[in-house]
Design an enzyme around this catalytic site. Sequence first.
Site, PDB file in Angstrom:
ATOM      1  N   SER A   1     -83.390  32.250 -30.173  1.00 58.10           N
ATOM      2  CA  SER A   1     -84.048  32.217 -31.576  1.00 58.10           C
ATOM      3  C   SER A   1     -83.160  33.088 -32.289  1.00 58.10           C
ATOM      4  O   SER A   1     -81.912  32.771 -32.578  1.00 58.10           O
ATOM      5  CB  SER A   1     -85.306  32.646 -31.532  1.00 58.10           C
TER       6      SER A   1
ATOM      7  N   ASP B   1     -82.676  27.472 -27.625  1.00 56.17           N
ATOM      8  CA  ASP B   1     -83.832  27.129 -28.495  1.00 56.17           C
ATOM      9  C   ASP B   1     -83.721  27.339 -30.253  1.00 56.17           C
ATOM     10  O   ASP B   1     -84.227  27.862 -30.616  1.00 56.17           O
ATOM     11  CB  ASP B   1     -85.278  27.232 -28.251  1.00 56.17           C
TER      12      ASP B   1
ATOM     13  N   HIS C   1     -91.313  27.369 -27.532  1.00 57.24           N
ATOM     14  CA  HIS C   1     -89.955  27.988 -27.865  1.00 57.24           C
ATOM     15  C   HIS C   1     -89.532  28.942 -26.987  1.00 57.24           C
ATOM     16  O   HIS C   1     -88.236  29.193 -27.093  1.00 57.24           O
ATOM     17  CB  HIS C   1     -90.557  28.481 -29.214  1.00 57.24           C
TER      18      HIS C   1
END
Length: 425
Positions: free
Chosen positions: A243, A271, A398
């Site tokens: 992230s 991701d 996630h």
Amino acid sequence: MALPKESDTQSSQIKPASKDKQILRQEQVKKMQKENQANLEDTHLPQALPIDDKYIFGLAKPQQNDANQPPQTDKDAQADAEEDEEDEEDNLQSHVSRFSPHEYSEVWDKKEFLKTSSGGTFCCYSAGIEHNNLVFVCLHGCGHAALSYSMVAETLKEKYQVFAFDYRGHGETAFDGDTDSKSNDTDSSLGSMHMMLDKKKAIKALSEEYKMSKDNLVNDIVEIVKLKYGTEDPPPIVLVGHSLGGALAVHVANVKGANGIASLVGIVVIDLVEGTALNSLIHMRSIINARPKSFDSAESAVKWCVRSGMIRNYKSARMSVPPMFVKQDNGQFAWRTKVLLTEPFWRDWFVGLSDLFLKSPVSKMLMLADTDRLDKALTIGQMQGKYEMCIVGCGVGHTLHEDAPKKVADKLLHFAERNQFIKMW
């Protein structure tokens, strides 16, 4: 040359099958399709489930408060009781909950604190310290902590060294004179700060540990890596970022000269896609404000993070979640990182990221839960072979590296071997 007779031409044409034969063939085709479908289901292929864009910081959708939830039925109570029984059976000692926090020392070989020129004392973890041939430097997401890579490090450390640290404003990292991380009045001051119309004034009002601009975070990473591994003969380094950490890995890779990491050979982004990230920012305030402000115990915090879907692997959560909280004077466990204090910097973290990723002068891999999130630039780049793409699938959320740590670690090992970083270095 004699032309064929009309009767010969008609006889050479293919005649349609009779109606009975057509029906028979259709039934045979349907039977074959059913058999193929049954075989496909028996293989248990992993499914790449779509991820809600609201997970960009790894924050789960808040569940309704108990007051707003419908009364629990006997069936619900029985289901909860059965789930609690499974929790106990899953542990070697039945009286210990599977959500109880675990110590970092179960995976990591060393914990140390490195002081930087910015005034920060950064909490760092190392595993596989007997290896010096290649180092995976792991960068966590916003609101998370270095220990989110614990389960991945457990596999990687058998062959390579793994290094991770808490950003400023995260985990056990602290700055001289800063008390925001443990202050009970942070949320109230937060409201007044966002009343300011001038973004520059809002940034100036931040304490040093929450000055999380792109440049500050990049400088922190570069300085810490140099403090840890030196500048004379550093080992080859692969940055692995989840992230926000993925965005920072890309930005570090594009820093040239003495201001960057000279031994950087690869980056792995987990991701994160620019378009999805930017579109998700509008949801973050409501999600953060709606989640529980504190918990009665660290175990309760771990349990909520797992059952809310924020982290889907309890074995990883019981090690990665505790550093995300601090125990206050009233005995409650509150979120360590005040994510909304970093809002002035959100867009700057992600704008232009896809182009920068493709232009990064090192080997690259993008690891996603599914392909639906690719934007146009990344799709074209992948077709042109500019980077390696990995789809994890398997119903992960996630936090791919926590939900499916073994698969992620195996992909990282293959990435290192495929690019022959050690041999080339």
